[in-house]
Design an enzyme around this catalytic site. Sequence first.
Site, PDB file in Angstrom:
ATOM      1  N   CYS A  56       0.903  -1.237  -0.068  1.00  0.00           N
ATOM      2  CA  CYS A  56      -0.124  -0.066   0.124  1.00  0.00           C
ATOM      3  C   CYS A  56       0.695   1.227   0.160  1.00  0.00           C
ATOM      4  CB  CYS A  56      -0.909   0.276   1.221  1.00  0.00           C
ATOM      5  SG  CYS A  56      -2.133  -1.282   1.000  1.00  0.00           S
ATOM      6  N   HIS A 100      -2.800   7.569   2.332  1.00  0.00           N
ATOM      7  CA  HIS A 100      -3.320   6.182   1.692  1.00  0.00           C
ATOM      8  C   HIS A 100      -4.637   5.994   2.320  1.00  0.00           C
ATOM      9  CE1 HIS A 100      -3.933   2.333   0.779  1.00  0.00           C
ATOM     10  NE2 HIS A 100      -3.582   1.506   2.051  1.00  0.00           N
ATOM     11  N   ASN A 124     -10.028   0.531   0.055  1.00  0.00           N
ATOM     12  CA  ASN A 124      -8.602   0.517   0.094  1.00  0.00           C
ATOM     13  C   ASN A 124      -8.020  -0.009  -1.606  1.00  0.00           C
ATOM     14  OD1 ASN A 124      -5.914  -0.028   0.446  1.00  0.00           O
ATOM     15  ND2 ASN A 124      -6.088  -0.763   2.459  1.00  0.00           N
TER      16      ASN A 124
HETATM   17  N1  COA Z   1     -18.847  -6.959  10.321  1.00  0.00           N
HETATM   18  C1  COA Z   1     -19.072  -7.179  11.773  1.00  0.00           C
HETATM   19  N2  COA Z   1     -18.266  -7.328  12.443  1.00  0.00           N
HETATM   20  C2  COA Z   1     -17.111  -7.770  12.281  1.00  0.00           C
HETATM   21  C3  COA Z   1     -16.550  -7.559  10.858  1.00  0.00           C
HETATM   22  C4  COA Z   1     -17.288  -7.114   9.914  1.00  0.00           C
HETATM   23  N3  COA Z   1     -17.068  -7.050   8.625  1.00  0.00           N
HETATM   24  N4  COA Z   1     -15.187  -7.743  11.163  1.00  0.00           N
HETATM   25  C5  COA Z   1     -14.911  -7.946  12.399  1.00  0.00           C
HETATM   26  N5  COA Z   1     -16.041  -7.969  13.015  1.00  0.00           N
HETATM   27  C6  COA Z   1     -16.055  -8.074  14.347  1.00  0.00           C
HETATM   28  C7  COA Z   1     -14.848  -8.774  14.956  1.00  0.00           C
HETATM   29  O1  COA Z   1     -15.135 -10.300  14.916  1.00  0.00           O
HETATM   30  C8  COA Z   1     -14.974  -8.607  16.545  1.00  0.00           C
HETATM   31  O2  COA Z   1     -16.122  -9.145  17.159  1.00  0.00           O
HETATM   32  P1  COA Z   1     -15.952  -9.746  18.775  1.00  0.00           P
HETATM   33  O3  COA Z   1     -15.683  -8.391  19.180  1.00  0.00           O
HETATM   34  O4  COA Z   1     -17.215 -10.438  19.209  1.00  0.00           O
HETATM   35  O5  COA Z   1     -14.843 -10.553  18.987  1.00  0.00           O
HETATM   36  C9  COA Z   1     -15.517  -7.006  16.505  1.00  0.00           C
HETATM   37  O6  COA Z   1     -15.886  -6.853  15.170  1.00  0.00           O
HETATM   38  C10 COA Z   1     -14.342  -6.092  16.389  1.00  0.00           C
HETATM   39  O7  COA Z   1     -13.096  -6.548  15.766  1.00  0.00           O
HETATM   40  P2  COA Z   1     -11.824  -5.845  15.530  1.00  0.00           P
HETATM   41  O8  COA Z   1     -10.836  -6.720  14.820  1.00  0.00           O
HETATM   42  O9  COA Z   1     -11.072  -5.286  16.944  1.00  0.00           O
HETATM   43  O10 COA Z   1     -12.260  -4.489  14.969  1.00  0.00           O
HETATM   44  P3  COA Z   1     -11.679  -3.253  14.341  1.00  0.00           P
HETATM   45  O11 COA Z   1     -12.353  -2.065  15.064  1.00  0.00           O
HETATM   46  O12 COA Z   1     -10.053  -3.330  14.722  1.00  0.00           O
HETATM   47  O13 COA Z   1     -11.762  -3.260  12.785  1.00  0.00           O
HETATM   48  C11 COA Z   1     -10.422  -3.545  10.967  1.00  0.00           C
HETATM   49  C12 COA Z   1     -11.323  -4.324  12.071  1.00  0.00           C
HETATM   50  C13 COA Z   1      -9.756  -4.657  10.123  1.00  0.00           C
HETATM   51  C14 COA Z   1     -11.551  -2.640  10.236  1.00  0.00           C
HETATM   52  C15 COA Z   1      -9.218  -2.667  11.388  1.00  0.00           C
HETATM   53  O14 COA Z   1      -8.599  -3.178  12.527  1.00  0.00           O
HETATM   54  C16 COA Z   1      -8.596  -2.165  10.363  1.00  0.00           C
HETATM   55  O15 COA Z   1      -8.958  -1.455   9.542  1.00  0.00           O
HETATM   56  N6  COA Z   1      -7.115  -1.979  10.582  1.00  0.00           N
HETATM   57  C17 COA Z   1      -6.174  -1.618   9.606  1.00  0.00           C
HETATM   58  C18 COA Z   1      -6.054  -2.549   8.611  1.00  0.00           C
HETATM   59  C19 COA Z   1      -5.347  -2.051   7.569  1.00  0.00           C
HETATM   60  O16 COA Z   1      -5.856  -1.597   6.818  1.00  0.00           O
HETATM   61  N7  COA Z   1      -3.951  -2.178   7.578  1.00  0.00           N
HETATM   62  C20 COA Z   1      -3.366  -2.108   6.601  1.00  0.00           C
HETATM   63  C21 COA Z   1      -3.063  -0.795   6.193  1.00  0.00           C
HETATM   64  S1  COA Z   1      -2.703  -0.723   4.354  1.00  0.00           S
END
Ligand code: COA
Length: 333
Positions: free
Chosen positions: A113, A260, A290
Site C-alpha cells: 500500500c 493512503h 482501499n
Molecule cells: N462486520 C461485523 N463485525 C465484524 C467485521 C465485519 N465486517 N469484522 C470484524 N468484526 C467483528 C470482530 O469479529 C469482533 O467481534 P468480537 O468483538 O465479537 O470478537 C469485532 O467486530 C471487533 O473486531 P476488531 O478486529 O477489533 O475490529 P476493528 O475495530 O479493529 O476493525 C479492521 C477491524 C480490520 C476494520 C481494522 O482493524 C482495520 O482497518 N485495521 C487496519 C488494517 C489495515 O488497513 N492495515 C493495512 C493498512 S494498508
Amino acid sequence: MQRVRIVGTGSYVPQEVITNADLERLVDTSDEWIRSRTGVVERRRAAKDQATSDLALDAARAALAMAGRAVNDLDMIVVATITPDTYCPSAACWLQSKLGMTHGVAFDVNAACAGFIFGLSVCEQFIKTGSARTILFVASEVMTRTVNWSDRESCILWGDGAGAVILTADGEEDGSPLKHGILATNIYTDGTHGEKLQLPGGGSRTTPISHESVSADLHTLRMEGPDSFKIAVRTWSTACLETLEATGLSVADLRWHIPHQANLRMIEAVAKRMKLQMSKVYLTIHKYGNISSATVPITLDEVVRTGQVAPGDLLMLSAFGGGLAWGASLVRW
Ligand code: COA
C-alpha cells in the site's frame, strides 16, 4: 541535481460498484459496522477481462493528456503494484506494450500500500541524477482478486483502480526555494512485522500452486487488522512530521494531506497525532475503499481535476502498508 515536478495526473476506476449491502449478502456484516469501523461505503471491482495493466493504461493516457506529453516523450515507465497481470513480464512491460512504446525501460516496484511513495522516490532518483528526463509512474491494483470473500474482517476493505503521474526534470537546483515540484520524500520499512499483512501464496515459498495451498487460502490476503492499525498510526504520522521537518515547513503550511485510504479511523488518528485538522485531509475512502498503492494518486487526481489545488499549494502525500513499508512526500504544486 535536477528538480522533479509532477506535470500531469490521471486515474481510472472500473465501472462495477460493490456496495456494503452487496457484502451483507456475502458475509455476516452490516452497512453500519463497515461505515463506522472503516469509512468505506462502496468500492469498485474490475471486469473479468481487466488486469492491472488495463486499468493502468486508462490512468496513464489521462495523465499524458493533462501533461501534454506523448509516449515518445517518455524515457521510463514505473508501475507500483502487488497485483501484476503476471509475475513475468512485469505489469510495467505489459503497459509499455499497450502504449506501443518500443524505447526506454519499464519495471515494477512492490511496496504494497506504500507503493506510490516508494515509486515516487525511485522515479525522483532517476530524474534528479539526469538518468531520465520524463517518467510515467502508475500505481495500479486489482485487489478484489486477492480477497478472501469469506473473511469478513478484510473483504470489506478492498477495491480496484489505478492512478498515474507524469514526472519530469524541471531545471537544475540552484539553491533558490523550489516554486513547484517534489520537496522531499522519505521511505521506511520494517520487515520484522511482515506477517501482519501478507499474501502468502504464489511466491517461491508455496509454488507450484497446489490443491493444498488453495484450500489453505494461501493465495488471499491475510491481515492482523488491529495490530497493523496500531503500528501504522505511530510510524505513518512520524514519517509525515519528519518529512515536514526536513524541509523546515510545518503542518500549518499544508493545503492538503492526501493519505493512503486504508481506514478512515486510521487516517483520523494519523491527523490527530500530526495536530492536523480533518478539513485539510482529502478523502476518497467512502467511494473506493482501499486500492492499495493506487489510493494516493487516484485521490491526488481528484484534487487536481476538481480545481482544489492552486500553484504554490503544499501537498503531503503519505502511505503505510505491508512489508511493513511506509513513507511521505511533500510536493509544492
Ligand atoms: N462486520 C461485523 N463485525 C465484524 C467485521 C465485519 N465486517 N469484522 C470484524 N468484526 C467483528 C470482530 O469479529 C469482533 O467481534 P468480537 O468483538 O465479537 O470478537 C469485532 O467486530 C471487533 O473486531 P476488531 O478486529 O477489533 O475490529 P476493528 O475495530 O479493529 O476493525 C479492521 C477491524 C480490520 C476494520 C481494522 O482493524 C482495520 O482497518 N485495521 C487496519 C488494517 C489495515 O488497513 N492495515 C493495512 C493498512 S494498508
